[in-house]
Design a protein around this motif. Sequence first.
Motif, PDB file in Angstrom:
ATOM      1  N   ALA B  50       1.044  -1.216  -0.043  1.00  0.00           N
ATOM      2  CA  ALA B  50      -0.049   0.114   0.002  1.00  0.00           C
ATOM      3  C   ALA B  50       0.778   1.240  -0.147  1.00  0.00           C
ATOM      4  O   ALA B  50       0.462   2.182  -0.646  1.00  0.00           O
ATOM      5  CB  ALA B  50      -1.044  -0.085   1.251  1.00  0.00           C
ATOM      6  N   ALA B  51       1.899   1.226   0.596  1.00  0.00           N
ATOM      7  CA  ALA B  51       2.751   2.314   0.641  1.00  0.00           C
ATOM      8  C   ALA B  51       3.317   2.685  -0.875  1.00  0.00           C
ATOM      9  O   ALA B  51       3.318   3.579  -1.251  1.00  0.00           O
ATOM     10  CB  ALA B  51       4.084   2.337   1.404  1.00  0.00           C
ATOM     11  N   MET B  84       1.494  -7.174  -3.555  1.00  0.00           N
ATOM     12  CA  MET B  84       0.143  -7.185  -3.470  1.00  0.00           C
ATOM     13  C   MET B  84      -0.672  -8.538  -4.007  1.00  0.00           C
ATOM     14  O   MET B  84      -1.386  -9.101  -3.216  1.00  0.00           O
ATOM     15  CB  MET B  84      -0.693  -6.064  -4.009  1.00  0.00           C
ATOM     16  CG  MET B  84      -0.495  -4.606  -3.362  1.00  0.00           C
ATOM     17  SD  MET B  84      -1.373  -4.769  -1.700  1.00  0.00           S
ATOM     18  CE  MET B  84      -1.718  -3.169  -1.274  1.00  0.00           C
ATOM     19  N   PHE B 392      -9.782  -4.130 -12.190  1.00  0.00           N
ATOM     20  CA  PHE B 392      -9.143  -5.223 -11.148  1.00  0.00           C
ATOM     21  C   PHE B 392      -8.794  -4.555  -9.880  1.00  0.00           C
ATOM     22  O   PHE B 392      -9.062  -5.155  -8.933  1.00  0.00           O
ATOM     23  CB  PHE B 392      -7.649  -5.814 -11.632  1.00  0.00           C
ATOM     24  CG  PHE B 392      -6.505  -5.162 -12.020  1.00  0.00           C
ATOM     25  CD1 PHE B 392      -5.792  -4.729 -10.696  1.00  0.00           C
ATOM     26  CD2 PHE B 392      -5.977  -4.835 -13.138  1.00  0.00           C
ATOM     27  CE1 PHE B 392      -4.696  -4.154 -10.821  1.00  0.00           C
ATOM     28  CE2 PHE B 392      -4.895  -4.329 -13.381  1.00  0.00           C
ATOM     29  CZ  PHE B 392      -4.173  -3.738 -12.306  1.00  0.00           C
ATOM     30  N   MET B 396     -10.542  -6.673  -6.943  1.00  0.00           N
ATOM     31  CA  MET B 396      -9.207  -7.212  -6.168  1.00  0.00           C
ATOM     32  C   MET B 396      -9.485  -6.257  -4.668  1.00  0.00           C
ATOM     33  O   MET B 396      -9.421  -6.987  -3.669  1.00  0.00           O
ATOM     34  CB  MET B 396      -8.111  -7.157  -6.568  1.00  0.00           C
ATOM     35  CG  MET B 396      -7.970  -7.935  -7.692  1.00  0.00           C
ATOM     36  SD  MET B 396      -6.197  -8.727  -8.184  1.00  0.00           S
ATOM     37  CE  MET B 396      -5.368  -7.150  -8.372  1.00  0.00           C
ATOM     38  N   GLN B 443     -10.772   6.453 -12.730  1.00  0.00           N
ATOM     39  CA  GLN B 443      -9.872   5.687 -13.580  1.00  0.00           C
ATOM     40  C   GLN B 443     -10.507   4.849 -14.658  1.00  0.00           C
ATOM     41  O   GLN B 443      -9.957   4.780 -15.757  1.00  0.00           O
ATOM     42  CB  GLN B 443      -8.922   4.692 -12.469  1.00  0.00           C
ATOM     43  CG  GLN B 443      -8.092   5.320 -11.733  1.00  0.00           C
ATOM     44  CD  GLN B 443      -7.108   4.471 -11.063  1.00  0.00           C
ATOM     45  OE1 GLN B 443      -7.203   3.180 -11.492  1.00  0.00           O
ATOM     46  NE2 GLN B 443      -6.299   4.814 -10.124  1.00  0.00           N
ATOM     47  N   LEU B 481      -6.224   2.458   7.468  1.00  0.00           N
ATOM     48  CA  LEU B 481      -5.412   2.436   8.521  1.00  0.00           C
ATOM     49  C   LEU B 481      -6.267   2.291  10.051  1.00  0.00           C
ATOM     50  O   LEU B 481      -5.960   1.639  10.949  1.00  0.00           O
ATOM     51  CB  LEU B 481      -4.680   3.650   8.670  1.00  0.00           C
ATOM     52  CG  LEU B 481      -3.238   3.999   7.943  1.00  0.00           C
ATOM     53  CD1 LEU B 481      -3.256   5.060   7.968  1.00  0.00           C
ATOM     54  CD2 LEU B 481      -2.441   2.817   8.350  1.00  0.00           C
TER      55      LEU B 481
HETATM   56  C1  HEA Z   1      -4.371  -7.223  -4.523  1.00  0.00           C
HETATM   57  C2  HEA Z   1      -3.965  -6.277  -4.812  1.00  0.00           C
HETATM   58  C3  HEA Z   1      -3.774  -4.685  -4.976  1.00  0.00           C
HETATM   59  C4  HEA Z   1      -4.374  -3.916  -3.872  1.00  0.00           C
HETATM   60  C5  HEA Z   1      -4.985  -4.102  -2.429  1.00  0.00           C
HETATM   61  C6  HEA Z   1      -3.943  -2.529  -4.571  1.00  0.00           C
HETATM   62  C7  HEA Z   1      -4.523  -1.574  -4.027  1.00  0.00           C
HETATM   63  C8  HEA Z   1      -4.160  -0.146  -4.534  1.00  0.00           C
HETATM   64  N1  HEA Z   1      -3.617   0.204  -5.757  1.00  0.00           N
HETATM   65 FE1  HEA Z   1      -2.947  -1.136  -7.085  1.00  0.00          FE
HETATM   66  N2  HEA Z   1      -2.139  -2.480  -8.368  1.00  0.00           N
HETATM   67  C9  HEA Z   1      -2.480  -3.999  -8.176  1.00  0.00           C
HETATM   68  C10 HEA Z   1      -2.858  -4.713  -7.099  1.00  0.00           C
HETATM   69  C11 HEA Z   1      -3.504  -3.978  -5.863  1.00  0.00           C
HETATM   70  N3  HEA Z   1      -3.548  -2.603  -5.674  1.00  0.00           N
HETATM   71  C12 HEA Z   1      -1.654  -4.551  -9.315  1.00  0.00           C
HETATM   72  C13 HEA Z   1      -1.616  -6.016  -9.716  1.00  0.00           C
HETATM   73  C14 HEA Z   1      -1.184  -3.617 -10.113  1.00  0.00           C
HETATM   74  C15 HEA Z   1      -0.631  -3.869 -11.457  1.00  0.00           C
HETATM   75  C16 HEA Z   1       0.831  -3.473 -11.515  1.00  0.00           C
HETATM   76  C17 HEA Z   1       1.526  -3.610 -12.785  1.00  0.00           C
HETATM   77  O1  HEA Z   1       1.066  -2.818 -13.393  1.00  0.00           O
HETATM   78  O2  HEA Z   1       2.496  -4.221 -12.821  1.00  0.00           O
HETATM   79  C18 HEA Z   1      -1.688  -2.409  -9.725  1.00  0.00           C
HETATM   80  C19 HEA Z   1      -1.338  -1.122 -10.049  1.00  0.00           C
HETATM   81  C20 HEA Z   1      -1.768  -0.061  -9.577  1.00  0.00           C
HETATM   82  C21 HEA Z   1      -1.900   1.340 -10.313  1.00  0.00           C
HETATM   83  C22 HEA Z   1      -1.451   1.445 -11.781  1.00  0.00           C
HETATM   84  C23 HEA Z   1      -0.024   1.867 -11.784  1.00  0.00           C
HETATM   85  C24 HEA Z   1       0.514   2.167 -13.253  1.00  0.00           C
HETATM   86  O3  HEA Z   1      -0.067   1.429 -14.022  1.00  0.00           O
HETATM   87  O4  HEA Z   1       1.153   3.002 -13.615  1.00  0.00           O
HETATM   88  C25 HEA Z   1      -2.420   2.419  -9.401  1.00  0.00           C
HETATM   89  C26 HEA Z   1      -2.584   3.697  -9.746  1.00  0.00           C
HETATM   90  O5  HEA Z   1      -3.432   4.580  -9.245  1.00  0.00           O
HETATM   91  C27 HEA Z   1      -2.854   1.385  -8.211  1.00  0.00           C
HETATM   92  C28 HEA Z   1      -3.403   2.230  -6.997  1.00  0.00           C
HETATM   93  C29 HEA Z   1      -3.447   1.381  -5.958  1.00  0.00           C
HETATM   94  C30 HEA Z   1      -4.307   2.271  -4.857  1.00  0.00           C
HETATM   95  C31 HEA Z   1      -4.521   3.590  -4.694  1.00  0.00           C
HETATM   96  C32 HEA Z   1      -4.345   1.244  -3.863  1.00  0.00           C
HETATM   97  C33 HEA Z   1      -5.298   1.358  -2.603  1.00  0.00           C
HETATM   98  O6  HEA Z   1      -6.155   0.447  -2.478  1.00  0.00           O
HETATM   99  C34 HEA Z   1      -4.167   1.330  -1.303  1.00  0.00           C
HETATM  100  C35 HEA Z   1      -4.748   1.981  -0.472  1.00  0.00           C
HETATM  101  C36 HEA Z   1      -3.752   2.073   1.052  1.00  0.00           C
HETATM  102  C37 HEA Z   1      -3.089   2.977   1.416  1.00  0.00           C
HETATM  103  C38 HEA Z   1      -2.784   4.264   0.605  1.00  0.00           C
HETATM  104  C39 HEA Z   1      -2.494   2.507   2.613  1.00  0.00           C
HETATM  105  C40 HEA Z   1      -2.361   3.706   3.512  1.00  0.00           C
HETATM  106  C41 HEA Z   1      -1.177   3.277   4.438  1.00  0.00           C
HETATM  107  C42 HEA Z   1      -0.090   3.950   4.601  1.00  0.00           C
HETATM  108  C43 HEA Z   1       0.432   4.849   3.440  1.00  0.00           C
HETATM  109  C44 HEA Z   1       1.179   3.419   5.368  1.00  0.00           C
HETATM  110  C45 HEA Z   1       2.133   2.746   4.591  1.00  0.00           C
HETATM  111  C46 HEA Z   1       3.333   2.569   5.689  1.00  0.00           C
HETATM  112  C47 HEA Z   1       3.520   1.855   6.732  1.00  0.00           C
HETATM  113  C48 HEA Z   1       2.745   1.927   7.852  1.00  0.00           C
HETATM  114  C49 HEA Z   1       4.649   0.879   6.891  1.00  0.00           C
HETATM  115  N4  HEA Z   1      -2.385  -0.051  -8.297  1.00  0.00           N
END
Ligand code: HEA
Lengths: 317, 542, 216
Positions: B50-51, B84, B392, B396, B443, B481
């Motif tokens: 998530a970070a 992830m 996805f 997911m 998106q 969180l």
């Molecule tokens: C199960 C899987 C999963 C999960 C849970 C998520 C969660 C999230 N994902 Fe992700 N994502 C993928 C799987 C997943 N993703 C996969 C497979 C890809 C493709 C990769 C690739 O192209 O190869 C991808 C790609 C991907 C992209 C595209 C990047 C690109 O193509 O350039 C983006 C952009 O917005 C994104 C956003 C997010 C966001 C905003 C969340 C949010 O849900 C997350 C929200 C949570 C937080 C923001 C956490 C907050 C906490 C902190 C920040 C504290 C951190 C630190 C500590 C305490 C240590 N993800």
Amino acid sequence: MNLWLTAATHNATQVDYLIFALVLISCAVLALVFGLMLLYMFKYRAGSDIDRGTLPRKTWRLEAAWTAATLVAFFGLFVWGAKLYLLLFQPPADALQIHVIGKQFMWKAEHDGGQREINAIHLPVGLDVQLVMTSEDVIHDFSVPAFRIKHDVLPGRYEALWFRVDIPGTYHLFCTQFCGVDHANMVGEIVAMPKADYQKWLARSDAGETLAAAGKTLFMRYGCSGCHGGDGAGANQSQSTVRAPSLAGLYGSPVTLADGRVVKADDRYLRDCILTPARQRVASYLPVMPSFAGEISEEELLKIIAYLKSLSQQEPS
Amino acid sequence: MSAAAGAAALSGESYLTDGFSLRSWLLTTDHKRIAILYLASITVFFFIGAAGAALVRYNLIVPEGLIKSAETYNRLFTMHGVVMVWFFLVPAVPVTLGNFIVPLMLGARDLAFPKLNLVSWYLFMLGGAIVLYSLFTGGVDTGWTFYTPLTTQYSKGHVVATVIGIFIAGFSSIATGLNFIVSIHRLRAPGMTWFRMPVFLWSLYATSVILVLATPVLAMTLVLLAFERIFHIGVFDPTLGGDPLLFQHLFWFYSHPAVYIMILPGFGIVSEIVPAFSRKPLFGYTFVVWASIGIAVISFLVWGHHMFVAGTSLFSALVFSILSYMVAVPSAIKVFNWIGTLHKGFIRFDAPMLYALGFIGLFTMGGLTGLFVAALAADVHLTQTYFVVAHFHYVMVGGMVSAFFAGLHYWWPKITGRHYPEMWGRAGALIIFIGFHLTFFPQFILGYLGMPRRYHSYAPEFQVLNVLSSAGTTILAAGYLLPLGYLTWSLLRGERAAPNPWDATGLEWQTPSPPPTENFVATPVVTEEPYAYPRPKPQATS
Amino acid sequence: MSDAALPHAFQYESARHQARTAIAGMWLFLASEVLFFGVLFLSWIVCRHWNQAGFDAGARQTALAIGTLNTVILITSSAFYTAGVAFIEASNTRRLIQCCALAWVLGLAFLILKFGIEWHEDLARHLFPGPRFAITGELRTGAQLFFVFYFVATALHGLHLLAGLGLVGWIIRRAGRGEFSAQYSTPVAVVGLYWSFVDMVWIVLFPLIYLIGRGP
Ligand code: HEA
Ligand code: HEA
Ligand code: CUA
Ligand SMILES: [Cu+2]
């Protein structure tokens, strides 16, 4: 914020219809799903003392009904998407060909007249345009959102893409297959211009030789003419002792291979003959043609193939 | 509850108090303790991933990218995807809730192979350690899909180490799946026939089949990839007679079933919770069961829908398109059955139910957009854009992570013996639902407008929607969180839980919370269908 | 001794229950292994389809004699192990140990022949893919690919065999302590399944490496 994307080709509009239909269907399904959920959540919340009657015993009628309904809807969507897809990827005959080479991280284009451009392609509106694409290194993807079309560009083979632009303008060209560090900068523009302007553009840009003419030089330089004859007309006209097939009139015609397959001599076939002759030997010739893989670059290959094609335009067999 | 188990509960003895040394945890073969070990591990992995996501969204606030180096950005989303998928979502439910609940639901004392279970945790940690090491020292910038020849010949970074890490973690998956299948076959309590099994068990059974049969495919593919990367010659290199599309076929042959590894356990959780909080049997139980099996089987036949523009034959695209629609049918069946379960229920809105309802909504939206990309001509436009990213994440993150939280809240009293604070739980569910839409709905539009994925910088006209998405991420971050905070708090301060706080059916509720080490002192006997909720008098429940 | 009195792990009803479960587990593991090697074989066939001549040129470089000998060795080894299983079902521990020891020695012989001699020669003849690869000319690409598969497949098979040697050794040790009898022989049967599987993999590999495309 612009929520609209120009549909610059006829097919783009068709794709939009499909997408809008999908949006509508989704909205209907969402209305049903969320509607029922909210309704039941309210009506049957634990606190409400509405009469709930007895539970239905048999459920299979309902199950069969919604399974069948989903199947029908899905099948319809499949057919629609598939028909359009076949249209998108079956190139019309006698389209204007432009050659595209992708490499980390740029697009190179060559017109038949020898005009070359980088990260831009000029083309005429109202004409079928076919791109013959290959890559020098990794997999790229040629994508023009305004045309609703894209296709991967692979190393080691030709992929084709076609469209006919209706609306003049400048459109984004993106590489949409992750290809390394500067993937995001492998962008360019497609400039679609009226035919007259296009002709002017062709004339203005310093073309040098045409592709075919350059190809002829290469055909001599690489020694192809040693076996295939000076003008590619076949070994009987050359001084060589090797018997090699005539290449005049070859492009577009069917070829019988040594293993009995009959294939059409298109760009991909010509390319394979030169780079991997062992994979397709022409029937009734000795397998003596060497592979030129690693010796001829993609750009030179384009020219040689352009030359071979020009042979068939002069004297069709 | 048997008398002896009751006595154990009264004396306060449970698997948690059965030894306090580090050793008693690290060498345990108790499925419940292993589940806890796993829960701690995947929580860490989730926040690392998530970070990464947070930094990705941070970068995309301005068109040029706030993170100056494109290479860093590429490493970030690769790290995000790899962590992830393989170190959070694929294992998430099976190894935590599955490990804990499966034997309890079966009425068994442990899984069939407890030592293997512990080994699988060590494999997982070893694989994870290697991947984290390589991601933080040098990193990998290939995307989680590792397409050749980029990965094998051109990219820099620790590809081989990462691949080895995933390979090792894969065997942990296989071990878990194997354990579940064998346990479900061999360790069911007397009277628990196949069709008296709760759907959670069926779902994990289907998941395990995929784990056991698809993961080895990935493993071998990664071996070939590593060989080619090390010796610069191999089967995926087109300049040396290899076939780059072969890699994509093999990769998706695993990774498509893998997306159902990620969603099926969620179906199982929701199928437990919706009946429990509607006080009604699951509508169309048999159909839901067969739908799970159907998904597991058909999921092996649709991999090609990730390759509609990759250069495969037109004919194969047609076949994969229709099969993708086929695999969507069982999912549709499930959605309708959950809604049917709500009908005429006595619905309560505790946090697990809110998360589960959120799952149904978000999964449906994600699934419907799956139909967009399964329609060939539409996919040509939408593939490799943010539309796919949104698709996805809806299934997911919106779907599966919600389901995971639903299950975690539902079984939390059983696992820890403590209640989470109900108000906070509900608030969390709501914040996640809202933050999620704000993050990912824009998106879809971005994708339609043509913004390609995996772009470190983008054309200025896409900025507004990107800023919206990044803003949503902050809400989503708060939403994730929050549970971390209040669940941790509840470990120490939460109200003590009774054996069956939700008044639910299922054998896991017939033993004290938290359960004693041996789960059941006397083997339970099953005499009726699952979800045999008595119809309460309307007045009685209000 | 009655069945119920036999010791068994606490999650099972009886020793018999436990034994059946262990065997089911091994079968499932082998199913997983089939897919693992299946991918290798499939890729092999796909690549051969594209580069038939080169693959055949590669196949002609392999040491058919050693390969055939090794096949015989492995099959014999499996046969001995199976005999051992039959013996322990008649509570004949001494014979079990003898059979297992023979199976073990044969397994080791396979490894020595394969890696000590055959690989050694292959490497000396520059058959490992790379810039110094021995076969040149047009067939080079295909032949190199063939040897990619050859080395990956034999290495993986060898690792499996090595694990098998460990397992058989473990069986011998436990048998030596008199732990097995007609009533309790589950580990012997489980290891037997694995040992036969390693054999089966070789039986698919043998024609792929040495026979197909070798020609007259
Ligand atoms: C199960 C899987 C999963 C999960 C849970 C998520 C969660 C999230 N994902 Fe992700 N994502 C993928 C799987 C997943 N993703 C996969 C497979 C890809 C493709 C990769 C690739 O192209 O190869 C991808 C790609 C991907 C992209 C595209 C990047 C690109 O193509 O350039 C983006 C952009 O917005 C994104 C956003 C997010 C966001 C905003 C969340 C949010 O849900 C997350 C929200 C949570 C937080 C923001 C956490 C907050 C906490 C902190 C920040 C504290 C951190 C630190 C500590 C305490 C240590 N993800
Ligand atoms: C949990 C994970 C998960 C799940 C469950 C799904 C479910 C589905 N996915 Fe998705 N998918 C991914 C994860 C998932 N996907 C990932 C990670 C990628 C990208 C990987 C990458 O490139 O990095 C991807 C990419 C992806 C693609 C390739 C896109 C591309 O790259 O171009 C396609 C194409 O067909 C697709 C299709 C589908 C379909 C048809 C479903 C179906 O199973 C959905 C079925 C559900 C429903 C349809 C909703 C409920 C139905 C009803 C309520 C019925 C009523 C409806 C009607 C009558 C219309 N997915
Ligand atoms: Cu070229 Cu991305
Ligand atoms: Cu898929």
